[in-house]
Design a protein around this motif. Structure first.
Motif, PDB file in Angstrom:
ATOM      1  N   THR A  91     -20.134   6.734-116.603  1.00  0.00           N
ATOM      2  CA  THR A  91     -20.878   7.620-115.813  1.00  0.00           C
ATOM      3  C   THR A  91     -20.200   7.302-115.032  1.00  0.00           C
ATOM      4  OG1 THR A  91     -23.561   6.524-114.644  1.00  0.00           O
ATOM      5  CG2 THR A  91     -22.197   4.542-114.977  1.00  0.00           C
ATOM      6  N   ASP A  92     -21.030   7.489-113.672  1.00  0.00           N
ATOM      7  CA  ASP A  92     -19.968   7.729-112.439  1.00  0.00           C
ATOM      8  C   ASP A  92     -19.949   6.405-111.522  1.00  0.00           C
ATOM      9  OD1 ASP A  92     -19.809  10.113-112.169  1.00  0.00           O
ATOM     10  OD2 ASP A  92     -21.634  10.990-110.897  1.00  0.00           O
TER      11      ASP A  92
ATOM     12  N   ALA B  75     -28.316   4.073-114.814  1.00  0.00           N
ATOM     13  CA  ALA B  75     -27.734   5.502-114.732  1.00  0.00           C
ATOM     14  C   ALA B  75     -28.598   5.872-114.924  1.00  0.00           C
ATOM     15  CB  ALA B  75     -26.222   5.972-115.871  1.00  0.00           C
ATOM     16  N   ASP B  76     -29.466   6.333-115.881  1.00  0.00           N
ATOM     17  CA  ASP B  76     -30.760   6.420-116.037  1.00  0.00           C
ATOM     18  C   ASP B  76     -31.922   6.596-114.847  1.00  0.00           C
ATOM     19  OD1 ASP B  76     -29.755   7.740-118.291  1.00  0.00           O
ATOM     20  OD2 ASP B  76     -31.464   6.180-120.012  1.00  0.00           O
ATOM     21  N   ARG B  77     -31.948   5.743-114.343  1.00  0.00           N
ATOM     22  CA  ARG B  77     -32.359   5.107-112.518  1.00  0.00           C
ATOM     23  C   ARG B  77     -31.967   5.542-111.490  1.00  0.00           C
ATOM     24  NH1 ARG B  77     -34.940  -0.631-113.237  1.00  0.00           N
ATOM     25  NH2 ARG B  77     -35.797   0.209-111.699  1.00  0.00           N
ATOM     26  N   GLY B  78     -30.725   5.819-111.704  1.00  0.00           N
ATOM     27  CA  GLY B  78     -30.140   5.892-110.541  1.00  0.00           C
ATOM     28  C   GLY B  78     -29.738   4.836-109.179  1.00  0.00           C
ATOM     29  N   ILE B  79     -29.692   4.297-110.623  1.00  0.00           N
ATOM     30  CA  ILE B  79     -29.205   2.881-109.471  1.00  0.00           C
ATOM     31  C   ILE B  79     -27.790   2.693-109.673  1.00  0.00           C
ATOM     32  CG2 ILE B  79     -29.281   0.357-109.565  1.00  0.00           C
ATOM     33  CD1 ILE B  79     -31.440   0.280-111.267  1.00  0.00           C
ATOM     34  N   PRO B  80     -27.146   2.670-108.344  1.00  0.00           N
ATOM     35  CA  PRO B  80     -25.253   2.780-107.838  1.00  0.00           C
ATOM     36  C   PRO B  80     -24.970   1.991-109.070  1.00  0.00           C
ATOM     37  CG  PRO B  80     -26.362   3.141-105.635  1.00  0.00           C
ATOM     38  CD  PRO B  80     -27.457   2.210-106.834  1.00  0.00           C
TER      39      PRO B  80
END
Length: 310
Positions: free
Chosen positions: A36-37, A113-118
């Motif tokens: 993931t990023d 990552a799925d929830r968009g948490i940095p």
């Protein structure tokens, strides 16, 4: 700062022409490793600065959008607690990770990552500092500060049902009561600002996500707030073992209604009890002398809901 002979002071690493490229390459490498990023240390510092700036600006927010208790964001630390918090959909603003070699850390990274948490890369020393020396096992979840509603916001609709808590200091009890409030159609929950449980990660987990739909308000003085609700047309009933009326017999509960719940040991305070229009009880023919506050609130809310729907 040391000087190079004939060339002036030595520039900082971040001021050198190659620094940005090196940081970007490190982030790409970490991204490939974790799947993931990943934001590098520079981005992590920027994120922490933004959080600090947000904290400084909290005083300028309107009364209906106040921060959670405490001046710094809450951190959930440790592999299992972080994974459990993420599974329970505790709202996070950042996930700090030292490495992704552990299976549970990889799971946490994937959920985040799925929830968009940095995802922020942090060294072990940096995590030690962030967590104030707590056992973090190389991972920490920063929880978003909860924005409390204003007590007046709970007076919505023609027949508001409000749950007021007095002396509830365990966040898990708060979460359980919020869950019952959601199940039985309450407008919201009001809690004192001091000496009371606030909305923490523990409350989020116990509420099973219902904190996202049931507003929690804070008040500086609960007795005074109950009087304000009475002036607004609400009937206020306090749940008390010595109450003279069974909660299921409250015919008045079908209108604007406030149910006050106290702690299991001390119950509701004297001033709050004197403010209530009536003290009600849960009949218990069994052997238990009292109920946990969360359980008692659930039973009482069921009876009130049954009365309101009949």
């Amino acid at each position: 700062m040391p000087k190079r002979k004939g060339k002036g002071p030595t520039p900082k690493a971040e001021d050198r022409h190659w620094h940005g490229k090196r940081q970007k390459a490190r982030a790409v490498k970490n991204s490939r490793r974790t799947g993931t990023d990943t934001l590098g240390p520079g981005a992590a510092r920027a994120a922490r600065k933004a959080a600090a700036d947000a904290a400084k600006g909290a005083a300028g927010r309107p009364a209906g959008a106040r921060r959670a208790n405490g001046e710094t964001p809450e951190l959930v630390t440790g592999r299992n607690p972080v994974v459990e918090a993420l599974r329970a959909k505790v709202p996070g603003s950042a996930l700090y990770v030292t490495d992704a070699r552990d299976e549970r850390i990889r799971e946490a990274i994937q959920i985040a990552a799925d929830r968009g948490i940095p995802l922020l890369e942090a060294g072990r020393t940096e995590l030690d500092r962030l967590t104030d020396g707590a056992v973090h096992q190389g991972i920490a979840l920063q929880v978003k500060p909860y924005r409390y509603a204003h007590p007046d916001d709970l007076l919505r609709g023609t027949r508001p049902l409000i749950v007021a808590l007095d002396g509830i200091t365990d966040p898990r009890n708060l979460g359980a009561i919020v869950r019952s409030a959601a199940a039985f159609g309450a407008s919201g929950v009001v809690v004192p600002e001091r000496r009371a449980a606030g909305v923490t990660a523990g409350a989020w987990k116990t509420s099973a996500g219902t904190l996202a739909t049931v507003p929690v308000a804070q008040t500086t003085n609960l007795a005074r707030q109950l009087k304000a609700y009475q002036k607004a047309g609400c009937f206020v009933a306090g749940l008390d073992a010595e109450g003279g009326t069974a909660v299921g017999d409250l015919e008045i509960a079908d209108g604007p209604f406030v149910l006050v719940v106290g702690s299991e040991g001390k119950g509701i305070g004297r001033l709050v009890a004197e403010t209530c229009d009536l003290l009600v009880t849960i009949p218990m023919p069994g052997r238990a002398e009292s109920l946990n506050a969360g359980v008692a609130a659930g039973v009482a809310l069921y009876e009130v809901s049954r009365r309101r729907s009949s």
